[in-house]
Motif scaffolding. Structure first.
Motif, PDB file in Angstrom:
ATOM      1  N   PRO A  62      12.411  -6.139  10.708  1.00  0.00           N
ATOM      2  CA  PRO A  62      10.300  -5.651  10.050  1.00  0.00           C
ATOM      3  C   PRO A  62       9.795  -6.523   9.053  1.00  0.00           C
ATOM      4  O   PRO A  62      11.194  -7.757   8.334  1.00  0.00           O
ATOM      5  CB  PRO A  62      10.985  -4.171   8.504  1.00  0.00           C
ATOM      6  CG  PRO A  62      12.012  -4.788   9.143  1.00  0.00           C
ATOM      7  CD  PRO A  62      12.863  -4.876  10.208  1.00  0.00           C
ATOM      8  N   THR A  63       8.946  -6.814   9.788  1.00  0.00           N
ATOM      9  CA  THR A  63       7.931  -7.949   8.195  1.00  0.00           C
ATOM     10  C   THR A  63       6.697  -7.284   7.233  1.00  0.00           C
ATOM     11  O   THR A  63       6.847  -6.060   7.939  1.00  0.00           O
ATOM     12  CB  THR A  63       7.032  -8.378   9.742  1.00  0.00           C
ATOM     13  OG1 THR A  63       6.164  -7.956  10.883  1.00  0.00           O
ATOM     14  CG2 THR A  63       8.168  -9.503  10.494  1.00  0.00           C
ATOM     15  N   ILE A  64       6.590  -8.164   6.922  1.00  0.00           N
ATOM     16  CA  ILE A  64       5.959  -7.645   5.777  1.00  0.00           C
ATOM     17  C   ILE A  64       3.920  -7.135   6.917  1.00  0.00           C
ATOM     18  O   ILE A  64       3.535  -8.139   5.910  1.00  0.00           O
ATOM     19  CB  ILE A  64       5.337  -7.646   4.673  1.00  0.00           C
ATOM     20  CG1 ILE A  64       7.229  -8.495   3.977  1.00  0.00           C
ATOM     21  CG2 ILE A  64       4.659  -7.447   3.416  1.00  0.00           C
ATOM     22  CD1 ILE A  64       7.045  -9.370   2.846  1.00  0.00           C
ATOM     23  N   LEU A  65       3.699  -6.332   7.153  1.00  0.00           N
ATOM     24  CA  LEU A  65       2.484  -5.546   7.232  1.00  0.00           C
ATOM     25  C   LEU A  65       1.368  -6.221   6.694  1.00  0.00           C
ATOM     26  O   LEU A  65       0.600  -6.328   7.666  1.00  0.00           O
ATOM     27  CB  LEU A  65       2.025  -4.768   8.120  1.00  0.00           C
ATOM     28  CG  LEU A  65       3.013  -4.397   9.529  1.00  0.00           C
ATOM     29  CD1 LEU A  65       3.582  -3.354  10.559  1.00  0.00           C
ATOM     30  CD2 LEU A  65       1.467  -3.638   9.914  1.00  0.00           C
ATOM     31  N   LEU A  66       1.528  -6.203   5.443  1.00  0.00           N
ATOM     32  CA  LEU A  66       0.644  -5.884   4.743  1.00  0.00           C
ATOM     33  C   LEU A  66      -0.221  -7.007   4.854  1.00  0.00           C
ATOM     34  O   LEU A  66      -1.596  -7.260   4.333  1.00  0.00           O
ATOM     35  CB  LEU A  66       0.798  -5.729   3.533  1.00  0.00           C
ATOM     36  CG  LEU A  66      -0.299  -5.554   2.476  1.00  0.00           C
ATOM     37  CD1 LEU A  66      -0.818  -4.385   1.880  1.00  0.00           C
ATOM     38  CD2 LEU A  66      -0.083  -5.926   0.879  1.00  0.00           C
ATOM     39  N   PHE A  67       0.664  -8.261   4.917  1.00  0.00           N
ATOM     40  CA  PHE A  67      -0.122  -9.775   4.985  1.00  0.00           C
ATOM     41  C   PHE A  67      -0.972  -9.550   6.325  1.00  0.00           C
ATOM     42  O   PHE A  67      -2.217 -10.606   5.978  1.00  0.00           O
ATOM     43  CB  PHE A  67       0.391 -10.686   5.212  1.00  0.00           C
ATOM     44  CG  PHE A  67       1.771 -10.786   3.456  1.00  0.00           C
ATOM     45  CD1 PHE A  67       0.241 -11.198   2.960  1.00  0.00           C
ATOM     46  CD2 PHE A  67       2.493 -10.513   3.443  1.00  0.00           C
ATOM     47  CE1 PHE A  67       0.554 -11.925   1.900  1.00  0.00           C
ATOM     48  CE2 PHE A  67       2.657 -10.633   1.770  1.00  0.00           C
ATOM     49  CZ  PHE A  67       2.270 -11.130   0.573  1.00  0.00           C
ATOM     50  N   ILE A  85      -4.755 -11.385  -1.645  1.00  0.00           N
ATOM     51  CA  ILE A  85      -3.320 -11.655  -2.191  1.00  0.00           C
ATOM     52  C   ILE A  85      -3.232 -12.808  -2.234  1.00  0.00           C
ATOM     53  O   ILE A  85      -3.138 -13.937  -2.906  1.00  0.00           O
ATOM     54  CB  ILE A  85      -2.295 -10.890  -2.267  1.00  0.00           C
ATOM     55  CG1 ILE A  85      -2.566  -8.733  -2.446  1.00  0.00           C
ATOM     56  CG2 ILE A  85      -1.290 -11.073  -2.898  1.00  0.00           C
ATOM     57  CD1 ILE A  85      -2.164  -8.342  -1.339  1.00  0.00           C
ATOM     58  N   TRP A  99      17.099  -6.176   0.624  1.00  0.00           N
ATOM     59  CA  TRP A  99      15.385  -6.633   0.146  1.00  0.00           C
ATOM     60  C   TRP A  99      14.712  -5.655  -0.151  1.00  0.00           C
ATOM     61  O   TRP A  99      13.441  -6.941  -0.367  1.00  0.00           O
ATOM     62  CB  TRP A  99      15.499  -7.411   2.054  1.00  0.00           C
ATOM     63  CG  TRP A  99      15.317  -6.468   3.471  1.00  0.00           C
ATOM     64  CD1 TRP A  99      16.768  -6.132   3.398  1.00  0.00           C
ATOM     65  CD2 TRP A  99      14.643  -6.208   3.760  1.00  0.00           C
ATOM     66  NE1 TRP A  99      16.450  -5.590   4.731  1.00  0.00           N
ATOM     67  CE2 TRP A  99      15.226  -4.943   4.900  1.00  0.00           C
ATOM     68  CE3 TRP A  99      13.402  -5.721   3.465  1.00  0.00           C
ATOM     69  CZ2 TRP A  99      14.431  -4.745   5.478  1.00  0.00           C
ATOM     70  CZ3 TRP A  99      12.551  -5.272   4.489  1.00  0.00           C
ATOM     71  CH2 TRP A  99      13.161  -4.779   5.332  1.00  0.00           C
ATOM     72  N   ILE A 107      12.001  -7.183  -2.651  1.00  0.00           N
ATOM     73  CA  ILE A 107       9.618  -7.125  -2.285  1.00  0.00           C
ATOM     74  C   ILE A 107       9.500  -5.777  -3.877  1.00  0.00           C
ATOM     75  O   ILE A 107       8.118  -6.481  -3.816  1.00  0.00           O
ATOM     76  CB  ILE A 107       9.855  -6.955  -0.922  1.00  0.00           C
ATOM     77  CG1 ILE A 107      10.199  -7.692   0.070  1.00  0.00           C
ATOM     78  CG2 ILE A 107       8.401  -6.887  -0.706  1.00  0.00           C
ATOM     79  CD1 ILE A 107      10.351  -8.299   0.982  1.00  0.00           C
ATOM     80  N   LEU A 144       2.655  -8.883  -8.573  1.00  0.00           N
ATOM     81  CA  LEU A 144       1.417  -7.715  -8.251  1.00  0.00           C
ATOM     82  C   LEU A 144       0.790  -7.593  -8.873  1.00  0.00           C
ATOM     83  O   LEU A 144      -0.270  -7.127  -9.681  1.00  0.00           O
ATOM     84  CB  LEU A 144       1.639  -8.308  -6.690  1.00  0.00           C
ATOM     85  CG  LEU A 144       1.026  -8.867  -5.867  1.00  0.00           C
ATOM     86  CD1 LEU A 144       0.562  -8.228  -4.451  1.00  0.00           C
ATOM     87  CD2 LEU A 144      -0.407  -9.723  -6.405  1.00  0.00           C
ATOM     88  N   PHE A 157       2.125  -1.092  -1.487  1.00  0.00           N
ATOM     89  CA  PHE A 157       2.528  -2.186  -1.252  1.00  0.00           C
ATOM     90  C   PHE A 157       3.474  -1.743   0.139  1.00  0.00           C
ATOM     91  O   PHE A 157       4.178  -2.483   1.292  1.00  0.00           O
ATOM     92  CB  PHE A 157       2.946  -2.929  -1.319  1.00  0.00           C
ATOM     93  CG  PHE A 157       2.896  -4.472  -1.158  1.00  0.00           C
ATOM     94  CD1 PHE A 157       2.177  -5.373  -1.282  1.00  0.00           C
ATOM     95  CD2 PHE A 157       4.478  -5.630  -0.503  1.00  0.00           C
ATOM     96  CE1 PHE A 157       2.364  -6.814  -0.342  1.00  0.00           C
ATOM     97  CE2 PHE A 157       4.648  -6.101   0.187  1.00  0.00           C
ATOM     98  CZ  PHE A 157       3.761  -7.597   0.192  1.00  0.00           C
ATOM     99  N   ILE A 210       3.159   0.244   3.074  1.00  0.00           N
ATOM    100  CA  ILE A 210       2.221  -0.241   4.496  1.00  0.00           C
ATOM    101  C   ILE A 210       2.803  -1.311   4.507  1.00  0.00           C
ATOM    102  O   ILE A 210       2.418  -1.143   6.116  1.00  0.00           O
ATOM    103  CB  ILE A 210       0.299  -0.578   3.600  1.00  0.00           C
ATOM    104  CG1 ILE A 210      -0.487   0.214   2.893  1.00  0.00           C
ATOM    105  CG2 ILE A 210      -0.150  -1.325   4.346  1.00  0.00           C
ATOM    106  CD1 ILE A 210      -1.636   0.388   1.866  1.00  0.00           C
ATOM    107  N   SER A 211       3.614  -1.844   4.248  1.00  0.00           N
ATOM    108  CA  SER A 211       4.277  -2.987   5.058  1.00  0.00           C
ATOM    109  C   SER A 211       4.720  -2.453   6.231  1.00  0.00           C
ATOM    110  O   SER A 211       5.537  -3.048   7.563  1.00  0.00           O
ATOM    111  CB  SER A 211       4.730  -4.047   3.968  1.00  0.00           C
ATOM    112  OG  SER A 211       3.402  -4.667   3.169  1.00  0.00           O
ATOM    113  N   PHE A 212       5.833  -1.401   5.823  1.00  0.00           N
ATOM    114  CA  PHE A 212       7.085  -0.444   6.112  1.00  0.00           C
ATOM    115  C   PHE A 212       6.652   0.583   6.734  1.00  0.00           C
ATOM    116  O   PHE A 212       7.641   1.163   6.068  1.00  0.00           O
ATOM    117  CB  PHE A 212       8.562  -0.957   5.755  1.00  0.00           C
ATOM    118  CG  PHE A 212       8.937  -2.933   5.000  1.00  0.00           C
ATOM    119  CD1 PHE A 212       9.155  -3.813   6.146  1.00  0.00           C
ATOM    120  CD2 PHE A 212       8.178  -3.295   4.449  1.00  0.00           C
ATOM    121  CE1 PHE A 212       8.493  -5.344   5.102  1.00  0.00           C
ATOM    122  CE2 PHE A 212       8.646  -4.295   2.969  1.00  0.00           C
ATOM    123  CZ  PHE A 212       8.638  -5.386   3.810  1.00  0.00           C
ATOM    124  N   PRO A 213       5.997   0.898   7.039  1.00  0.00           N
ATOM    125  CA  PRO A 213       6.031   1.972   7.724  1.00  0.00           C
ATOM    126  C   PRO A 213       6.511   3.048   7.549  1.00  0.00           C
ATOM    127  O   PRO A 213       7.402   4.362   7.615  1.00  0.00           O
ATOM    128  CB  PRO A 213       4.280   2.474   8.288  1.00  0.00           C
ATOM    129  CG  PRO A 213       4.187   1.234   9.166  1.00  0.00           C
ATOM    130  CD  PRO A 213       5.183   0.000   8.322  1.00  0.00           C
TER     131      PRO A 213
END
Lengths: 443, 200, 322, 273
Positions: free
Chosen positions: B167-172, B180, C98, C102, C110, C132, C135-138
């Motif tokens: 998984p990657t940090i989708l938000l970016f 950010i 991890w 994060i 932040l 955060f 959204i990043s790791f749905p």
């Protein structure tokens, strides 16, 4: 009395610590030297009339008032004026003091007071102006703490009719018991004093507000006022700052003094009980205000007392009779712990507004560091004036005072409730005082 | 030496994005990958150089009262050239950048340099100014795009260096990521330019 | 003046209540214990692991920041710990380490420190981190462990998630009492409404939270979902279901009432509570996410300064005219 | 062909109409602004500190051009800068003497004692709300740094609980003068380094008791001064900088070291030599 009256907004309950409440009023000895501050009131500074090496009699004027908002200072004893020096007062200010060498060093002050003759006075014989000028001449100032000249407070302009006189016996500050003892021991004198003030306003109703932690005072005042229909005693809930003028008015009459306004704007005049006794003394003994009952307390004091010393007695004179260890004093407060000011000199003199002297050692003081505000809102909850304290201090710290916040800042009564409850140990009142100072300087 | 100073200035203390905060619209919108950043940056550089040179050539002819419309016309010309050129040669990139290529016309950097520099300086100076400013813009966009690409899709310039399942940090990759990242970049670049100034 | 030691000069008042920032933070943290105990009952050791890890991460990161940037920051004042525990309560107990890291990084850096540290942040740090991560790791953030399952591999959706994806039929069998106790899939803090209420009441008695925000928040959700339910029971779930599922109770009692990010004035608190409830319902019923509490609170966080400014408390001696 | 011509005509026509509008608008709403104002602003230091008494450099320039005078000088600008502006405007460049802020106190920890332990907010005004003095000398520098906070040029710092002023950095903006609750900062010409470092108006004995380096009003400096530049009033020496020639005789003769050469040698009391 089911539900006791009190003010609506805010307020705190600090520990009462009124350990000296059962100590009757006593009198102290006359020290070797009296240092009488020439300015003990708010307003125009006085003009010193005492001359070096001149002999003065008890009750003689040392410094003359220079205007309407000003107040005379008299000598409490017979003696010789030695010099006029600048000296730090209990509040930390440095002011001119008249140094007097008393004639009867070591004598008990009670003997001197007892020597004053009691006169029969027919109050009806005085006109209103005569009463006021007598109070003015006697140098009487508000003895609750602020020291505002009493005759000024008693002279509201004609367009502000007064329909209620309130006598402040709330004494909400911890430790202080001097007013309490006055109400117990001098209730009759006080009522006579009230009658004099009542005369000024054509027999308007008078209410004596007393916090309910002094039931004996309520009882004795109720008995003393029984013959007079329009003088009533009102017991109040115990809550700090009940004794604040605006809060007391709200508690008793339910009227809110408008922002930036004075009690007279809602038709009320407030006088402290000690002031009333001073008024009585001025008429019946022809005695100017030269002494007051002071509570000596604090964790360093062996013998807690409510005592009368002549005005100008240096604090150091108190150490021996009251068993205070000079070496251990770290915190010397003139007034109560909530609003009293620290003094930095142990020689500072007692003045007209010194209702208490509190001596503490190291253990009573905790150095506090300011932490960031966490916006808990406690300060706003307890503020009796309903001010957004947290935001105001932030504005002041950023030196960003706007017109609207200026009004808020000036409305603060500096009761210290906000600092008392702040969990982050922020110096909220201190910041607000700085804000007031900034506003004052801008003018 | 003078050139080095100018470069330093253009890249750090007067960097159009991180110091002057100009041209934020394309900066935030198209930098979801390093490649996009470079594409956008180079397009802008081309327009900058072109418009700077032309405007400094014409600076004595253009009456000062109508200079802004005149500048816009010059810039628009170059933008149209870039737009058409990209469409002809790099259709994919053109599609990704989409509307933001025509929008270069109103990019404050270009108009700003035209007004502040090209209309007062010689052709050669204006050329160098356009080149340096453009490159610094490209450089900033590249860094921004690279950070977002690495964090958001685990790749750099389209080359994926981690397994597809990680998984990657989708938000970016999304818009908030741009804000950010830009925020932290501002901090870093300000630190660097302060250090450079202190070193002088 | 021959004192060996000097007198102390200070501004009045010369006394303080014993309350301190630390005490408040640690009390709030402790009041979460019942909810954590329930979570432990349902999910087992992974709960402890998640809570301990996030706490270590948040406090550790704050400590590092204090070391590097500003030694005035007290990493152990409890605020970082509270953020860590609250963050853990917002995550699935089977989150990989991890992800927790994060989350902690986002929450502290932040969510808090970039605004200037304790007391300066606009948004609730734990919620910033949660959103955060969401959204990043749905995928990872929507597969919750099933209660009672010993293996982390068994995962499923929350009741709200089921409602969103499978419609009203999926939740028909669910017993409200069971939901209130916490017997369902979800994050640590989502599950047991009753245990959270217990902690909330304790905080209320200690006066660390006020009634306005939770009551208005939960009340608004209850009333609004009730109206929709009455209008069309075949399409919308009943209000009790909405009350006990998702992060509503956690959000209303612990997140929305966060001192730093909630309004100070009475009217402001009322509006804040109502706004949180309103947006929660809107997002839950009509948004694409099954749960809307965190978004609603973050949205309302953003308007807190405005609420404070335009709805101040009545001052003493100020008479409203007109 | 027509496809291109039509939009061209439409756009051209539209441009013509708008430009006509613009033309009349620019005639109607023309505001005359003196172009020299902008030039003067460019020549000013641009600190926008307001030390001149105007609301920033723009306001200063407007006033200067309006009145065609530089009577109120920009205290921050160097002499050259002021000269440039005066050249440009063709007027005299005001007084043009650079002034610096100077502390009239030398009450360091070594010279006088603190009389209390202060725990409040680190700010001189905050202190004055609690007590009038924090050293044995009631006139002494409080050393809490309100002037340091207010100084926009980083020219002040607290050392040994008094303020040290960096004359190089001081631009003479006078902001610190009003920020001092004890009023012990004053302005003096930058070159005139001889200063009385005391503000105590008590009589000699009291002053000496309060501080080792207090001015005791012994009049020695007044007697030794050949230029009639130093006078003692209220037991305090004061230097008239218009007359002082920096002979430093008063410095040598002062028994308490209350007259110092700023930025120069630290003097040892004449009697102790």
């Amino acid at each position: 009395m089911s539900l006791l009256k009190t003010f609506n907004r805010g307020g705190i309950h600090p520990p009462e610590e009124k350990h000296s409440a059962n100590e009757p009023i006593t009198y102290g000895t006359i020290p070797v030297q009296l240092m009488i501050p020439v300015n003990q009131h708010i307003g125009k500074p006085t003009e010193v009339v005492a001359e070096r090496r001149a002999a003065v009699k008890r009750g003689e004027i040392l410094a003359k008032s220079t205007g309407f908002v000003s107040s005379n200072v008299h000598s409490p004893v017979d003696g010789v004026v030695q010099k006029i020096v600048k000296f730090p007062l209990l509040g930390g200010q440095i002011s001119d003091c008249v140094v007097i060498k008393p004639a009867n060093i070591g004598e008990n002050f009670k003997d001197i007071i007892d020597a004053d003759t009691l006169n029969e006075v027919n109050i009806e014989g005085f006109s209103k102006d005569e009463i006021k000028s007598k109070i003015d001449e006697a140098g009487i100032v508000g003895m609750g703490g602020a020291g505002f000249p009493t005759h000024v407070k008693l002279s509201p302009p004609a367009e502000k009719p007064i329909d209620q006189l309130i006598i402040n016996g709330a004494e909400c500050e911890p430790y202080i018991t001097s007013d309490h003892r006055l109400m117990l021991q001098k209730s009759d004198e006080m009522v006579k004093g009230i009658r004099i003030l009542q005369k000024l306003f054509d027999d308007i109703p008078v209410t004596i507000g007393i916090e309910n932690n002094k039931p004996d005072a309520v009882k004795s005042m109720t008995e003393a006022t029984a013959p007079y229909k329009n003088i009533t005693v009102q017991a109040l809930q115990v809550k700090y700052p009940q004794g604040g003028e605006k809060q007391l008015i709200e508690s008793i009459t339910g009227r809110e003094v408008p922002s930036k306004g004075l009690p007279m704007d809602v038709g009320v005049v407030v006088q402290n009980v000690a002031t009333v006794v001073a008024v009585y003394d001025a008429f019946y003994y022809k005695r100017p205000l030269t002494e007051r009952v002071t509570t000596i307390s604090g964790n360093l004091v062996d013998k807690l007392v409510n005592i009368v010393y002549p005005m100008g007695t240096p604090v150091s004179h108190l150490f021996e009779p009251h068993g205070i260890d000079r070496e251990k004093i770290r915190l010397l407060l003139g007034g109560g712990p909530m609003m009293g000011r620290t003094a930095f000199s142990l020689e500072s003199p007692i003045g007209k507004t010194t209702s208490a002297l509190l001596f503490f050692d190291d253990s009573a003081y905790e150095a506090r560091e300011e932490n960031p505000c966490i916006r808990c809102g406690n300060c706003i909850d307890v503020c009796p004036m309903g001010l957004p304290v947290a935001q105001l201090t932030e504005i002041i710290q950023a030196n960003n005072i706007s017109t609207s916040s200026k009004e808020d800042i000036l409305d603060c009564i500096e009761c210290g409730s906000c600092s008392y409850v702040c969990p982050a140990d922020r110096r909220l009142v201190e910041w607000i005082r700085i804000g007031k100072n900034i506003i004052r300087r801008e003018k | 030496m003078k050139l080095l100073d100018k470069t330093k200035k253009a890249f750090f203390s007067e960097n159009p994005v991180t110091a002057l905060l100009l041209g934020l619209c394309p900066t935030l919108a198209v930098t979801s990958s390093a490649e996009n950043g470079i594409g956008m940056g180079l397009s802008t550089t081309f327009v900058l150089i072109g418009s700077n040179v032309v405007i400094s050539l014409l600076k004595n002819i253009i009456p000062s009262k109508v200079r802004i419309p005149a500048f816009i016309v010059v810039i628009a010309t170059f933008v149209t050239i870039v737009d058409m050129g990209l469409q002809a040669t790099m259709y994919d990139l053109h599609k990704t950048l989409g509307l933001f290529i025509p929008l270069i016309v109103v990019n404050c950097i270009i108009l700003g340099r035209a007004e502040a520099f090209a209309s007062k300086n010689s052709v050669m100076d204006s050329f160098w100014d356009g080149l340096l400013m453009g490159l610094s813009f490209t450089f900033t966009l590249f860094i921004l795009g690279a950070i977002r690409e690495v964090l958001g899709s685990g790749a750099i310039l389209g080359y994926k260096f981690i397994a597809d399942t990680t998984p990657t940090i989708l938000l970016f990759v999304l818009a908030p990521g741009a804000f950010i990242t830009l925020g932290f970049m501002l901090v870093g670049m300000n630190k660097i330019s302060k250090a450079l100034q202190g070193g002088k | 003046m021959e004192n060996k030691h000097l007198l102390i000069l200070d501004s009045s008042p010369h006394g303080r209540l014993t309350d301190s920032t630390k005490k408040i933070m640690y009390t709030v943290t402790l009041s979460l214990i019942p909810a954590l105990a329930v979570a432990y009952w349902f999910f087992g050791w992974s709960v402890i692991r998640t809570v301990v890890l996030t706490s270590i991460f948040t406090v550790g990161i704050e400590w590092l920041i204090a070391k590097v940037f500003d030694d005035k920051i007290d990493a152990f004042d409890g605020s970082a710990l509270l953020t860590g525990v609250l963050l853990a309560m917002n995550l699935p107990s089977n989150s990989p380490w991890w992800m927790l890291f994060i989350g902690a990084l986002v929450a502290v850096v932040l969510g808090k420190q970039v605004f200037g540290g304790l007391g300066q942040n606009i948004f609730n740090p734990a919620l910033v981190a949660r959103v955060f991560l969401l959204i990043s790791f749905p995928v990872a953030m929507t597969s919750w462990p099933k209660p009672g399952a010993l293996s982390d591999a068994v995962t499923g959706a929350t009741p709200l998630g089921m409602l969103k994806t499978e419609g009203i039929g999926a939740i028909a069998k669910m017993d409200v009492m069971n939901l209130a106790m916490g017997n369902m899939g979800g994050s640590l803090g989502e599950i047991s409404a009753l245990a959270l209420l217990l902690g909330g009441i304790y905080l209320f008695i200690k006066k660390y939270i006020t009634w306005e925000i939770p009551v208005l928040f939960i009340g608004t959700v209850f009333v609004m979902t009730g109206i929709f339910w009455l209008a069309d029971p075949a399409k919308f779930a009943n209000p009790a279901f909405h009350l006990f599922t998702g992060g509503l109770i956690l959000g209303a009692l612990y997140m929305a009432t966060d001192m730093v990010t909630s309004p100070l004035s009475f009217k402001g608190k009322l509006i804040f509570g109502f706004g949180c409830g309103f947006f929660t319902v809107i997002i839950r019923l009509f948004g694409s996410y099954p749960e809307g509490v965190s978004f609603a609170i973050l949205l309302m966080n953003a308007v807190v300064p405005l609420l404070d400014r335009y709805f101040p408390d009545k001052k003493f001696g100020v008479v409203k005219n007109g | 062909m027509f496809e291109i011509l039509l939009p061209g005509l439409i756009l051209g026509g539209f441009a013509l109409i708008s430009s006509t509008g613009l033309f009349f608008a620019s005639k109607k709403f023309y505001v005359e602004e003196d172009p020299r104002i902008e030039k003067v602003v460019d020549m000013l230091p641009g600190a926008n500190c307001g030390a001149c008494g105007f609301a920033g450099c723009q306001a200063y320039a407007e006033n200067a051009i309006h009145k065609m005078s530089l009577e109120t000088t920009c205290p921050v600008a160097t002499e050259e800068e002021m000269f440039q502006i005066s050249e440009f405007m063709g007027v005299d460049s005001g007084s043009g003497i650079k002034m610096v802020s100077s502390l009239m106190c030398n009450g360091t920890d070594a010279n006088t004692q603190h009389i209390a332990e202060y725990h409040g907010i680190e700010d001189c005004w905050a202190y004055t709300l609690i007590a009038d003095a924090n050293k044995a000398c009631a006139f002494a520098c409080l050393g809490l740094g309100s002037c340091v906070t207010v100084c926009p040029f980083d020219a002040m710092k607290i050392e040994n609980s008094i303020v040290i002023i960096d004359e190089e950095k001081c631009t003479g903006c006078t902001l610190c003068i009003d920020s001092c609750p004890k009023y012990i900062l004053h302005m003096r010409p930058a070159g005139k380094t001889v200063t009385v470092t005391c503000f105590n108006t008590d009589n000699g004995a009291m002053a000496k008791k309060a501080c080792n380096v207090a001015c005791i009003g012994c009049m020695k400096c007044e007697k030794v001064c050949e230029d009639d530049a130093i006078h003692v009033n209220d037991f305090l020496a004061k230097i008239d900088y218009d007359k002082c020639t920096l002979c430093e005789k008063c410095v040598d003769v002062c028994p308490t070291d209350a007259i110092q050469v700023m930025g120069g040698r630290v003097h040892v009391a004449a009697e102790n030599v």
